[in-house]
Design a protein around this motif. Structure first.
Motif, short mmCIF file in Angstrom:
data_model
loop_
_atom_site.label_atom_id
_atom_site.label_comp_id
_atom_site.label_asym_id
_atom_site.label_seq_id
_atom_site.Cartn_x
_atom_site.Cartn_y
_atom_site.Cartn_z
N HIS A 172 -18.67 -16.67 -14.77
CA HIS A 172 -18.87 -15.88 -13.71
C HIS A 172 -17.58 -15.78 -13.09
CE1 HIS A 172 -21.54 -13.49 -10.95
NE2 HIS A 172 -20.93 -14.14 -9.79
N VAL A 173 -16.97 -14.50 -12.63
CA VAL A 173 -15.76 -14.16 -12.01
C VAL A 173 -16.30 -13.26 -10.75
CG1 VAL A 173 -13.65 -13.02 -11.98
CG2 VAL A 173 -14.51 -14.21 -13.94
N LYS A 174 -15.86 -13.65 -9.72
CA LYS A 174 -16.30 -12.99 -8.40
C LYS A 174 -14.90 -12.57 -7.54
CE LYS A 174 -19.41 -11.83 -5.10
NZ LYS A 174 -20.46 -10.84 -5.51
N LEU A 175 -15.01 -11.18 -7.52
CA LEU A 175 -13.66 -10.58 -6.61
C LEU A 175 -14.30 -10.15 -5.39
CD1 LEU A 175 -10.79 -9.41 -6.73
CD2 LEU A 175 -11.85 -7.15 -7.60
N GLU A 176 -13.60 -10.58 -4.25
CA GLU A 176 -14.17 -10.38 -2.81
C GLU A 176 -12.87 -9.85 -2.07
OE1 GLU A 176 -17.09 -13.93 -1.93
OE2 GLU A 176 -15.01 -14.48 -1.75
N ARG A 177 -13.28 -8.73 -1.47
CA ARG A 177 -12.38 -8.10 -0.35
C ARG A 177 -10.90 -7.60 -1.00
NH1 ARG A 177 -12.77 -12.00 4.51
NH2 ARG A 177 -12.81 -13.44 2.53
N LYS A 216 -18.45 -5.35 -13.23
CA LYS A 216 -19.01 -4.33 -12.15
C LYS A 216 -18.10 -4.45 -10.83
CE LYS A 216 -23.17 -3.25 -9.84
NZ LYS A 216 -24.69 -3.50 -9.69
N LEU A 217 -17.57 -3.44 -10.35
CA LEU A 217 -16.55 -3.44 -9.45
C LEU A 217 -16.81 -2.12 -8.37
CD1 LEU A 217 -13.13 -3.72 -10.97
CD2 LEU A 217 -14.32 -5.55 -9.70
N GLU A 218 -16.67 -2.30 -7.11
CA GLU A 218 -16.72 -1.43 -6.30
C GLU A 218 -15.82 -1.77 -4.99
OE1 GLU A 218 -19.83 -0.66 -2.48
OE2 GLU A 218 -20.85 -0.30 -4.68
N GLY A 219 -15.09 -0.40 -4.70
CA GLY A 219 -14.26 -0.29 -3.48
C GLY A 219 -14.25 0.77 -2.78
N ARG A 220 -13.33 0.85 -1.83
CA ARG A 220 -13.42 2.06 -0.84
C ARG A 220 -12.23 2.95 -1.10
NH1 ARG A 220 -14.28 0.61 5.20
NH2 ARG A 220 -12.04 1.14 5.57
N VAL A 221 -12.01 4.30 -1.19
CA VAL A 221 -10.82 5.06 -1.38
C VAL A 221 -10.90 5.77 -0.33
CG1 VAL A 221 -9.83 6.81 -2.53
CG2 VAL A 221 -11.16 5.24 -3.66
N GLY A 222 -9.59 5.76 0.66
CA GLY A 222 -9.63 6.32 1.84
C GLY A 222 -10.34 5.86 2.98
N ASP A 223 -10.85 6.96 3.70
CA ASP A 223 -11.71 6.46 4.62
C ASP A 223 -13.28 6.40 4.48
OD1 ASP A 223 -9.43 6.26 6.72
OD2 ASP A 223 -9.61 8.26 7.35
N TYR A 224 -13.69 7.20 3.47
CA TYR A 224 -15.26 7.51 3.17
C TYR A 224 -15.43 7.41 1.91
CZ TYR A 224 -14.63 8.44 8.27
OH TYR A 224 -14.61 8.78 9.54
N GLY A 225 -14.45 7.51 0.77
CA GLY A 225 -14.72 7.59 -0.58
C GLY A 225 -14.93 5.93 -1.22
N LEU A 226 -15.90 6.15 -2.26
CA LEU A 226 -16.30 5.01 -2.90
C LEU A 226 -15.81 5.27 -4.28
CD1 LEU A 226 -18.46 2.59 -3.14
CD2 LEU A 226 -20.15 4.27 -3.50
N ALA A 227 -15.61 3.90 -4.89
CA ALA A 227 -15.04 3.94 -6.22
C ALA A 227 -15.75 2.71 -6.93
CB ALA A 227 -13.48 3.59 -6.31
N ARG A 228 -16.54 2.97 -7.99
CA ARG A 228 -17.08 2.00 -8.87
C ARG A 228 -16.77 1.93 -10.35
NH1 ARG A 228 -23.21 3.25 -6.38
NH2 ARG A 228 -22.87 1.63 -4.54
N ALA A 229 -16.68 0.85 -10.77
CA ALA A 229 -16.56 0.68 -12.28
C ALA A 229 -17.66 -0.56 -12.80
CB ALA A 229 -15.10 0.10 -12.39
#
Length: 584
Positions: A172-177, A216-229
């Protein structure tokens, strides 16, 4: 022997070992604790093999070391946890960080020398950061980080012994902030963005040849954008198998202006993007379908880019945008990633270009969903040769077009009047001759009244044809000459109408002679110079009038393009083209 050791480590850190060691029995069982160990001493090692500088970094571990030298083979096992913290790596000579993280912690760490295996229950990476730059030459700032390794031939040293690689498993690999600064200097307008609040997990990471891991990844793009993989990939051979979907939601389109300027020659002034990218690779073959949703797109100024696709983007945007201001586009992507010319970005650009080109070239077929079945025929309104009258079948087409355009309020309908130089000319000359003949027969016709078919067997009609033919030729012997020529060609004697009996409706001649006479009149008839262009304009006007008066379509959304000749024939008629233009 009992072992208890506590030591300070230069340039910083502490080390403690407590346990038992028996050199005679060749056994050891020791609890190890190292904390805040400064990593500066390994900076030289990093610099020797890479172009990186280690600016900061600390390490620590806590666990149990067990050794048995007499077992066959000898065993050395370490079970515990470890962490590397506050790491910052820079490219040599640069002040900015390239990679950093606050804490990389491994728990459930189990290393076995005899089994040549390392397993970790969880690897947690906190606040990682990376700076990725695509340079003008399409290389990246990560290119050339590893220094070339000198071979045995270079050093005249013996090759080190090799064996099976260390078997590594990460459950298990965990990525935070996490965060990333990304810039692309290869574009006509340099692009840069900051991705932040990147979180995610990966399970089942193993360096076994055929192993696959989930991501499974999730991040923020710009002020209100969402990115997921999210997806699955083969660790050691991603080109053999990869199935990952990357999604973007609510991304401000002006951020992507450098890309649209480079590949489409236009900036984007406003709008939002939602994007699903599929990376499906099976044995180096890429096959996926990218789904694009654009909302309220406003194109900006033009940019001169040598890579720009030659496309009327304003029209493409208007064609694709629905009544809610949305564009839904599916773009299939294929290619072989082993091809030296392979470039995912270029493939995407070409695929989008091909899709848009197809839509612009055949808009009715492309927009079949809003126009209904057999939409590809709606762009051709077919007229009878020589006629500007809209047929009932074509009214149905006009209605479907008008209904469909209610779902594309940003589109203007353009009508191009057309004429066929041969078919329309013959039909118009036929109408003129038929009308002249009807007048000769004594018929009283309204302006556009159809006199009906020619009765070639009628003595009265035959007499009228002879009079018209003689007057047209300006020669009283013209009919006799034509009759002699016709009889010679037919290989038989043909009879003419009796002038004395024609008034009584009798004495008719050979009908085939008068059919040929009629055709000859049509061939000799001349049209006014503007007849064909007038016909094309009348057809366009008829369509425009039908839209406004019969279908109650907004006149502002109608326009004409210059009349033109056509060589096309559809259903034995002449098609008038309907096309689209964006409303300015």
């Amino acid at each position: 022997t009992t072992l208890e050791l506590t030591s300070q480590i230069k340039p910083g850190g502490t080390f403690q070992a407590i346990g038992t060691v028996d050199l005679l029995k060749q056994t050891a069982d020791v609890r190890v604790n190292a904390s805040a160990v400064v990593l500066a001493p390994i900076a030289g090692l990093i610099g020797r093999h890479t172009t990186l500088n280690l600016a900061t970094g600390n390490a620590g571990t806590e666990g149990r070391l067990v050794w048995n030298g007499k077992s066959n083979p000898a065993t050395l096992r370490y079970i515990g946890a470890a962490a590397v913290t506050d790491v910052e790596l820079r490219i040599a000579g640069a002040a900015e960080r390239l990679v950093s993280w606050q804490r990389l912690a491994a728990t459930g760490l189990n290393y076995s020398l005899a089994e040549n295996r390392l397993s970790i229950t969880e690897l947690r990476l906190s606040q990682p950061y990376a700076k990725l730059v695509i340079n003008k030459d399409r290389g990246t700032n990560f290119s050339g980080l590893v220094r070339p390794v000198k071979t045995a031939a270079d050093t005249a040293a013996p090759k080190p012994a090799t064996g099976p690689p260390l078997a590594i498993t990460l459950e298990h690999v965990k990525l935070e902030r996490g965060a990333m600064d990304f810039s692309d200097l290869s574009l006509i307008i340099p692009f840069a963005t900051h991705i932040k609040t990147l979180n995610g997990t990966s399970n089942g990471i193993s360096f076994a040849p055929e192993s696959r891991a989930n991501l499974k990844l999730e991040g923020r793009v710009g002020d209100y954008g969402l990115a997921r993989a999210e997806g699955t990939f083969q660790i050691l051979a991603p080109k053999k198998f990869t199935d990952i979907t990357i999604s973007f939601r609510n991304v401000a389109l002006p951020l992507l202006s450098p890309y649209t300027a480079t590949f489409a020659g236009r900036k984007i002034e406003a709008g939002k993007l939602a994007l699903d990218l599929q990376y499906k690779i099976n044995n180096s073959e890429l096959a996926g379908e990218n789904k694009i949703l654009l909302e309220k797109v406003v194109l900006g100024e033009r940019v001169n880019s040598p890579k720009a696709l030659d496309l009327p983007l304003d029209l493409a945007i208007a064609l694709l945008t629905d009544s809610d201001g949305k564009i839904n586009l599916a773009v299939p992507v294929t290619g072989n990633v082993d091809n030296p010319q392979f470039s995912y970005g270029d493939i995407i650009a070409k695929a989008i270009g091909s899709t848009l080109t197809g839509i612009i070239a055949a808009p009715f077929r492309a927009l079949g969903a809003i126009f209904g079945g057999s939409a590809e025929t709606l762009g051709d309104i077919v007229f009878d040769p020589g006629s500007a009258r809209i047929l009932p079948t074509e009214y149905e087409k006009l209605r479907r077009v008008a209904d469909g355009l209610q779902k594309r309020p940003q589109l203007k309908l353009m009508v191009q009047g057309t004429y066929h130089p041969q078919n329309d000319s013959y039909a118009l000359r036929t109408k003129l001759v038929r009308r002249d003949l009807a007048i000769r027969e004594g018929l009283n016709l309204a302006k556009n009244e159809d006199p009906g078919p020619v009765g070639f067997a009628s003595a009265k009609t035959q007499r009228a044809l002879e009079d018209l033919f003689g007057d047209t030729a300006g020669n009283t012997d013209a009919v006799a000459q034509f009759t002699a020529s016709f009889g010679k060609t037919a290989g038989r004697e043909v009879s003419r109408v009796s002038p004395a009996l024609a008034a009584t409706g009798s004495g008719a001649g050979d009908p085939t002679l008068y059919e040929a006479l009629y055709v000859k009149l049509i061939e000799q008839k001349t049209l006014p110079p503007s007849a064909l262009s007038d016909l094309a304009r009348d057809r366009a006007d008829a369509i425009t009038s039908a839209f406004i008066k019969r279908l109650k379509f907004d006149a502002v959304r109608l326009g004409n393009t210059p009349a033109a000749a056509t060589t096309e024939v559809a259903d034995n008629g002449i098609p008038v083209k309907l096309t689209f233009a964006p409303i300015n």
